[in-house]
Design a protein around this motif. Sequence first.
Motif, PDB file in Angstrom:
ATOM      1  N   LYS A  39       0.852  -1.193   0.000  1.00  0.00           N
ATOM      2  CA  LYS A  39       0.000   0.000   0.000  1.00  0.00           C
ATOM      3  C   LYS A  39       0.883   1.236   0.000  1.00  0.00           C
ATOM      4  O   LYS A  39       1.825   1.344   0.786  1.00  0.00           O
ATOM      5  CB  LYS A  39      -0.933   0.002   1.198  1.00  0.00           C
ATOM      6  CG  LYS A  39      -1.947  -1.112   1.180  1.00  0.00           C
ATOM      7  CD  LYS A  39      -2.883  -1.001   2.372  1.00  0.00           C
ATOM      8  CE  LYS A  39      -3.887  -2.136   2.338  1.00  0.00           C
ATOM      9  NZ  LYS A  39      -4.793  -2.084   3.491  1.00  0.00           N
ATOM     10  N   LEU A  40       0.574   2.155  -0.889  1.00  0.00           N
ATOM     11  CA  LEU A  40       1.342   3.395  -0.986  1.00  0.00           C
ATOM     12  C   LEU A  40       0.454   4.583  -0.675  1.00  0.00           C
ATOM     13  O   LEU A  40      -0.722   4.599  -1.026  1.00  0.00           O
ATOM     14  CB  LEU A  40       1.912   3.561  -2.390  1.00  0.00           C
ATOM     15  CG  LEU A  40       2.868   2.492  -2.880  1.00  0.00           C
ATOM     16  CD1 LEU A  40       3.229   2.745  -4.338  1.00  0.00           C
ATOM     17  CD2 LEU A  40       4.119   2.488  -2.040  1.00  0.00           C
ATOM     18  N   LYS A  41       1.025   5.591  -0.024  1.00  0.00           N
ATOM     19  CA  LYS A  41       0.313   6.839   0.200  1.00  0.00           C
ATOM     20  C   LYS A  41       0.854   7.851  -0.798  1.00  0.00           C
ATOM     21  O   LYS A  41       2.067   8.004  -0.962  1.00  0.00           O
ATOM     22  CB  LYS A  41       0.513   7.339   1.617  1.00  0.00           C
ATOM     23  CG  LYS A  41      -0.179   6.508   2.662  1.00  0.00           C
ATOM     24  CD  LYS A  41      -0.058   7.152   4.026  1.00  0.00           C
ATOM     25  CE  LYS A  41      -0.788   6.318   5.061  1.00  0.00           C
ATOM     26  NZ  LYS A  41      -0.696   6.925   6.400  1.00  0.00           N
TER      27      LYS A  41
END
Length: 44
Positions: A39-41
Amino acid sequence: MALIILCLNELRNKLIAEGRYTDCVDELLVKFISAKTVKLKIRR
């Protein structure tokens, strides 16, 4: 990720229809299916 799996599966089906070996595609499918998702922000 799902698009890659679908494309590899289509390639595998095509190779089976042609009577060719699918060993390499099978290995790639297993690697992509068992890979963890990251998961990337995204900052704006």
